[in-house]
Design an enzyme around this catalytic site. Structure first.
Site, PDB file in Angstrom:
ATOM      1  CG  HIS A  15      -1.680   0.867   1.229  1.00 28.27           C
ATOM      2  ND1 HIS A  15      -3.543   0.591   1.446  1.00 28.27           N
ATOM      3  CD2 HIS A  15      -1.842   2.715   0.909  1.00 28.27           C
ATOM      4  CE1 HIS A  15      -4.027   1.544   1.041  1.00 28.27           C
ATOM      5  NE2 HIS A  15      -3.186   3.050   1.314  1.00 28.27           N
ATOM      6  CG  ASP A 138      -9.260  10.793  -6.390  1.00 26.56           C
ATOM      7  OD1 ASP A 138     -10.487  11.192  -5.744  1.00 26.56           O
ATOM      8  OD2 ASP A 138      -8.887  12.101  -6.021  1.00 26.56           O
ATOM      9  CD  GLU A 201      -7.906   6.400   4.851  1.00 32.80           C
ATOM     10  OE1 GLU A 201      -8.890   6.732   3.816  1.00 32.80           O
ATOM     11  OE2 GLU A 201      -6.889   7.412   5.171  1.00 32.80           O
ATOM     12  CG  ASP A 283      -1.562   5.827   3.661  1.00 29.25           C
ATOM     13  OD1 ASP A 283      -2.217   5.397   1.760  1.00 29.25           O
ATOM     14  OD2 ASP A 283      -2.366   6.599   4.197  1.00 29.25           O
TER      15      ASP A 283
HETATM   16  C1  6MZ Z   1      -7.010   8.115   0.588  1.00 31.86           C
HETATM   17  C2  6MZ Z   1      -4.934   8.615  -0.151  1.00 31.86           C
HETATM   18  C3  6MZ Z   1      -4.263   8.252   1.017  1.00 31.86           C
HETATM   19  O1  6MZ Z   1      -2.751   8.566  -6.848  1.00 31.86           O
HETATM   20  O2  6MZ Z   1      -1.405  10.467  -7.463  1.00 31.86           O
HETATM   21  N1  6MZ Z   1      -4.629   8.416  -1.400  1.00 31.86           N
HETATM   22  N2  6MZ Z   1      -6.036   7.524  -0.317  1.00 31.86           N
HETATM   23  N3  6MZ Z   1      -6.662   7.920   1.809  1.00 31.86           N
HETATM   24  C4  6MZ Z   1      -4.968   8.333   1.861  1.00 31.86           C
HETATM   25  N4  6MZ Z   1      -4.993   8.132   3.510  1.00 31.86           N
HETATM   26  C5  6MZ Z   1      -3.878   9.501   3.863  1.00 31.86           C
HETATM   27  N5  6MZ Z   1      -2.788   8.533   0.886  1.00 31.86           N
HETATM   28  C6  6MZ Z   1      -3.102   9.013  -0.733  1.00 31.86           C
HETATM   29  O3  6MZ Z   1      -1.515   9.419  -4.993  1.00 31.86           O
HETATM   30  C7  6MZ Z   1      -1.654  10.104  -4.440  1.00 31.86           C
HETATM   31  C8  6MZ Z   1      -3.311  10.153  -4.430  1.00 31.86           C
HETATM   32  O4  6MZ Z   1      -3.317   8.603  -3.174  1.00 31.86           O
HETATM   33  C9  6MZ Z   1      -4.922   8.733  -2.847  1.00 31.86           C
HETATM   34  C10 6MZ Z   1      -5.309  10.105  -3.229  1.00 31.86           C
HETATM   35  O5  6MZ Z   1      -6.255   9.774  -3.947  1.00 31.86           O
HETATM   36  C11 6MZ Z   1      -3.318  11.097  -3.528  1.00 31.86           C
HETATM   37  O6  6MZ Z   1      -4.397  12.189  -4.365  1.00 31.86           O
HETATM   38  P1  6MZ Z   1      -0.969   9.484  -6.156  1.00 31.86           P
HETATM   39  O7  6MZ Z   1       0.339   8.536  -7.246  1.00 31.86           O
END
Ligand code: 6MZ
Length: 345
Positions: A15, A138, A201, A283
Site C-alpha cells: 500500500h 479517486d 478509513e 501509505d
Molecule cells: C485515501 C489516499 C491516501 O495516486 O497521485 N491517497 N487516499 N486515503 C489516504 N490516506 C492518507 N493517501 C493517498 O497518489 C496520491 C493519491 O493517493 C490517494 C489520494 O487519492 C491522493 O491524491 P497518486 O500517485
C-alpha cells in the site's frame, strides 16, 4: 531489536501511493529551478506533527502540481522504487491515479506509460525488488472515469505482461459514496483484475457493508473503522474475518491524520490477535516522513512483538500479494535464504 534488524528484514509493501511516497530529496530536485513556490519541506508532515485528512488532501493537490509532467513522474517513480529497494523491500505493489494535465499535455495514457517505463528501467538495473502496479480510482471521480481506468488497467496488464495487477479505490474518504463504483469493480473482477479498496478509513458502516457484500475485495486498505468500537459493526468484522480479506495497515498514516488516537490504539492489535492476515504498509512515506523499516519497528515496539513474530508478519505478507504462485514461491525461498543472516542482527 536493532534498527539494523528492521532494515535488513526482507519486506513486502502493498500500500504505497506513488505521489505520496516522494522523498524530500527527490522533491527538492523537482522543485529546484521551477516556478513553483513550495518549500519541499512543507509538502510533508515532520516527525510529531499531525493534521486533518483535509490538510493531507490539500498536500496532495500541491504535490500533483509538482508532478504534473512525465519527466517529474518518471523521476518520482524511479526514485521511489530505488528507495524501497534500499530498505530491503523485495516486492512492492505501487498504486497511482492516472492523471491528465492540460497545461503540460500529459494524458492518462502517457501517465501510465511513464510509470511503466520507470518500472522497466529499474528492472533492467537488476535491483532486488519485484515491482507491480495498481491503478487507482479517486472517490471524487465519476463512474465513467472509473470505468475508463478499469479499461486502461486491462489494456496495460496485457502490454506490460502482467506488471499491472489490479485496481484501487482511494481519495478523501469523507468525499462521495463508493457504492457508485460497484459496476466498475465488477467489470475489473470480470477481467481478472484484483481489487484493493480503501474501506472504513473513517466510519462508514453502510458503505463498507454494501461494498463487502457486492464485491468481496481482495484486500482492504486501512480498515480503520471496521470494528464496533471504531464506528463499524460486528457483522462487518465477521464478514472480513470469515472471508479472510487481508488488511493493509498503515500505522503512522492513521496516527498523523488522527483517524486513530495513538499507536497503542491502532486496530493492528485487534486484527493481529484474531490471527487475521495483516500487512504492514507505509501509505505515503513521503508525506508522513516514514519508511517501511520504521513502520515495522514501531509496530514491534508498540505491540511487543518478538523477532520471530516480526519475521512471520513479513513472511506471511507474501500470501496477500496480487501475483501468481510462482512469484510467491520465489519470495518464500528468498525469505528462507535470508533468515539466518537477518535474525543475527
Ligand atoms: C485515501 C489516499 C491516501 O495516486 O497521485 N491517497 N487516499 N486515503 C489516504 N490516506 C492518507 N493517501 C493517498 O497518489 C496520491 C493519491 O493517493 C490517494 C489520494 O487519492 C491522493 O491524491 P497518486 O500517485
Amino acid at each position: 531489536m536493532s534498527e539494523d534488524f528492521f532494515k535488513k528484514l526482507p519486506k513486502v509493501e502493498l500500500h504505497a501511493h506513488i505521489n505520496g511516497s516522494i522523498s524530500e530529496s527527490t522533491m527538492h530536485q523537482l522543485v529546484e529551478g521551477k516556478q513553483i513556490t513550495y518549500n519541499p519541506a512543507s509538502l510533508k508532515f515532520k516527525k510529531g506533527e499531525t493534521g486533518t485528512l483535509k490538510e493531507v488532501f490539500k498536500l496532495f493537490k500541491q504535490i500533483h502540481e509538482v508532478t504534473n509532467n512525465e519527466k517529474a513522474l518518471y523521476k518520482v517513480t524511479y526514485d521511489v522504487i530505488h528507495e524501497f529497494a534500499e530498505e530491503n523491500v523485495k516486492y512492492i505493489e505501487l498504486r497511482t491515479t492516472p492523471r491528465e494535465e492540460l497545461s503540460t499535455g500529459m494524458t492518462k495514457t502517457s501517465y501510465i506509460e511513464t510509470v511503466l517505463k520507470a518500472i522497466r528501467d529499474c528492472a533492467k538495473e537488476n535491483l532486488d525488488i519485484i515491482v507491480k502496479l495498481i491503478l487507482a480510482i479517486d472517490r471524487r471521480q465519476t463512474l465513467q472515469v472509473a470505468m475508463d481506468t478499469v479499461q486502461l488497467a486491462v489494456k496495460y496488464r496485457e502490454e506490460s505482461k502482467g506488471v499491472v495487477v489490479g485496481i484501487d479505490l482511494s481519495g478523501d474518504p469523507n468525499v462521495g459514496n463508493a457504492d457508485v463504483f460497484i459496476p466498475a469493480f465488477k467489470e475489473a473482477q470480470k477481467h481478472g483484475l484484483k481489487l484493493a479498496l480503501h474501506l472504513a478509513e473513517v466510519p462508514a458502516p453502510e458503505e463498507t457493508m454494501t461494498l463487502l457484500q457486492e464485491i468481496i475485495p481482495d484486500r482492504i486498505g486501512h480498515g480503520t473503522c471496521l470494528q464496533p468500537d471504531a464506528g463499524g459493526t460486528r457483522d462487518i468484522v465477521q464478514f472480513v474475518e470469515s472471508h479472510k480479506i487481508p488488511l493493509e495497515l498503515c500505522l503512522s498514516s492513521n496516527i498523523i491524520n488522527m483517524t486513530v488516537p495513538g499507536y497503542d490504539n491502532h486496530h493492528f492489535k485487534f486484527w493481529y490477535d484474531l490471527n487475521h492476515p495483516c500487512v504492514i504498509c507505509t501509505d505515503d512515506k513521503g508525506v508522513f516522513s516514514t519508511s517501511l523499516t520504521e513502520e515495522y519497528s514501531v509496530a514491534a515496539d508498540t505491540f511487543q512483538l518478538s523477532r520471530e513474530q516480526v519475521w512471520e508478519l513479513s513472511y506471511n505478507s507474501i500470501n496477500s500479494i496480487f501475483s501468481d504462485d510462482n512469484t510467491k514461491q520465489l519470495l518464500r525461498d528468498k525469505w528462507k535464504t535470508l533468515k539466518d543472516n537477518v535474525q543475527n542482527h
